[in-house]
Motif scaffolding. Sequence first.
Motif, short mmCIF file in Angstrom:
data_model
loop_
_atom_site.label_atom_id
_atom_site.label_comp_id
_atom_site.label_asym_id
_atom_site.label_seq_id
_atom_site.Cartn_x
_atom_site.Cartn_y
_atom_site.Cartn_z
N VAL A 45 -17.86 -3.91 -6.09
CA VAL A 45 -17.40 -2.53 -6.07
C VAL A 45 -17.38 -2.00 -7.50
O VAL A 45 -17.17 -2.77 -8.44
N VAL A 55 -14.41 0.46 0.65
CA VAL A 55 -15.88 0.49 0.54
C VAL A 55 -16.47 -0.91 0.74
O VAL A 55 -17.57 -1.05 1.29
N ASP A 113 -17.91 5.07 2.31
CA ASP A 113 -19.00 4.86 1.35
C ASP A 113 -18.57 5.21 -0.07
O ASP A 113 -18.83 4.46 -1.01
N TYR A 114 -17.99 6.39 -0.20
CA TYR A 114 -17.56 6.86 -1.52
C TYR A 114 -16.12 7.35 -1.42
O TYR A 114 -15.85 8.32 -0.70
N THR A 163 -17.32 3.15 -5.26
CA THR A 163 -18.29 2.82 -4.22
C THR A 163 -18.73 1.37 -4.37
O THR A 163 -18.28 0.66 -5.26
N THR A 164 -19.63 0.93 -3.49
CA THR A 164 -20.10 -0.45 -3.56
C THR A 164 -21.08 -0.62 -4.72
O THR A 164 -21.71 0.33 -5.18
N ARG A 222 -24.59 0.70 -3.90
CA ARG A 222 -24.78 2.14 -4.09
C ARG A 222 -24.70 2.51 -5.57
O ARG A 222 -25.36 3.44 -6.04
#
Lengths: 409, 143, 142
Positions: free
Chosen positions: A27, A116, A122-123, A246-247, A250
């Motif tokens: 993350v 996430v 997602d975000y 986020t991850t 991403r």
Amino acid sequence: MLDEYRTKSYQAHLRPAVDENLIKDNVAIIGIGQTAFSRNSQRDELDLACEAIKNAVDDAGLSISDIDGLEALTLDRVSMPTLIGSLGIPNLRFTSEVSFGGGGACATVMHAAAAVATGLADYVVCYRSLNEASGHRYGRGDGYAEYLSKAPTLHYGYYFPYGFLTPLAWAGMYARRWMHEYGIKLDNTGWYSLVLREYAQKNPNAIFYGKPMTYQDYLDAPMIVEPLRLFDCCVDTDGAVALVVTTADRARDAKQSPAYIMAAAQSIPIETEIQTSYNRPIVSGLPETWYVGQELYRISGLGPGDIDVAELYDPFSFGGIIQLEELGFCGRGEGVDFCEGGDRIRVDGELPLNTAGGLLSEAYIHGFNLIAEAVRQLRGTATSQVAGAETALVTAGPGLPTSGLILRK
Amino acid sequence: MTSSYDPTRDVPRPARWEVLYRSSGPFWDGVASGKLLLQRCASCARWLTPPRPMCPGCQSREHEWVQSTGRGTVHSFATYRHAPHPAFPAPHSVVLVELEEGPRLVSSLVGIAPENIAVGQAVEVVFTHAADDFTLFQFKPAA
Amino acid sequence: MTLEYVPGIPILGPYVDPDNAPFWEAVERHEFVLQRCADCKTYFQVPRPMCPHCRSMDSLEWVPSTGRGKIFSYVNFTTDRMAYPAMKIPYSVVLVELEEGIRLTANIVDVEPEDVFIGMPVEVTFNKPTDSFTLYQFKKAS
């Protein structure tokens, strides 16, 4: 006796090393945004939150419609649905709020990270918006009493009737005992505040930008609640800060260099009260900060010597100094000596500390500004940039249920 | 029935919440001067009701205040059969009015008995001095 | 008597709830009692419905305290910037470690702030700042 207690009781409740942590390195914080920090914003907290969040989302190279999670403190007064209606988030899929005031600052990032990492969102944007200087000053007794008189906290009823009803005084009780146990003299404590004020001179966003301070200024300032002087105290601020989480997957496509989360932790030890934990064996220390530190080091695999820059939540200078001890940057009772002369905590020292000015001299956005500064340090864009900074440790409010983060480049 | 509240009782004031939600200030200032003002995004012309600091359509922070015609239709309504508050004796109807411009406002309807209110009914704004320092916007059946 | 109140400004009272009511009712009678678990003899502050050590819920008892202890830490309110308006400055808030081992905060009623020190022996006393409630306080041990 106290060390024995620490060894036996604390160690007994630590967890063994783990093989897997779903947040570690998976993350990242990819966006930071803020408003101007001021003493009187002339704007409402919803307005400030909108601007900071928009700036953070722009910084991340995203659009508002990408955001599907929001994370705040229970203390935040902006209504989340109203905020969504202003930002224009089409459908929020994840939200949570963390309690315990500033102690929850890093925990908002931890909860966002958990969301996430597990695919719940997602975000996620973590935000804090407050008109602490011009509006609702909860750090003042009258406001706090009004707020807490509706709070289901058992212990405050034992304190308020004695004129003991501000965070400043509650912290003073810890500080006095700490000074007593370690033989710390009242006039020796100023270097911490002084160095943070130096950092603020480089940071145009800091409330105390353009207002340098000498050691004599520190000593000459009034004693607010003995043993705390004026410049031992954080600076009430109007403003907002937001962070986009986020991850790592991403984050690779993000506009900015990601600040990866190596570790995130929360702690509420037994017999904790909100800033008034006077019935644990130790009043001269911050067990929750110690626990958070141990957990952060355990998960990250790092130790105090591996931290390039620290952003410690310092509502009062002592709160920051005692954290240096609890986090292992120096021995117990050595925090004042560690800061003596200031060189160790300056930007080229062994532990550059609160490099934007901290809560004492940059702004008091409940620690969210410290997280933003840690991200800037890892990006290499800080106003007092630590050369080659690759790891940053951030903490949240001391002396109450707290939280912390270790971030890396 | 000419009034939906008891003027001898203290009517709850609108929460202008100066510090937290400053955006509502111009709306209530307008009401005090007998104008129904609507907030509109200066960038994409989206109506912003209730008022807010950022447009949810284009994230612009610029907006303008536009005077409404004050005409609209009853979009829905609810009628209290038990008084919700001492200032509002039962039966007390609360209406959701859809203005000609599009935004909907919650208000109360004067000059009509609750049993005669109907969805779709044409209404227009009236301003009621609820107290020396406090004006309310309400609606009445359109002329 | 160094502890003084400002007339006309209301003083916040204790929050009385079902768990701590016996404590504050005793204070009204000028008695000082502490909550203890009868099974494991652990004292605790603040009062609660379950013993955090043996998790018993039906063994909690109220026992008289000696009311004696030592100052463990303290703060002095010397300016009005963060002081409670109902109290005349300067005043002290002391954290007292009782002989029974637990700690409570209160004011110290007969010692000037500059004379307070950690380790000072104190004992409980009572005052009545308003008609509506009584408070426990500490004074220099006799």
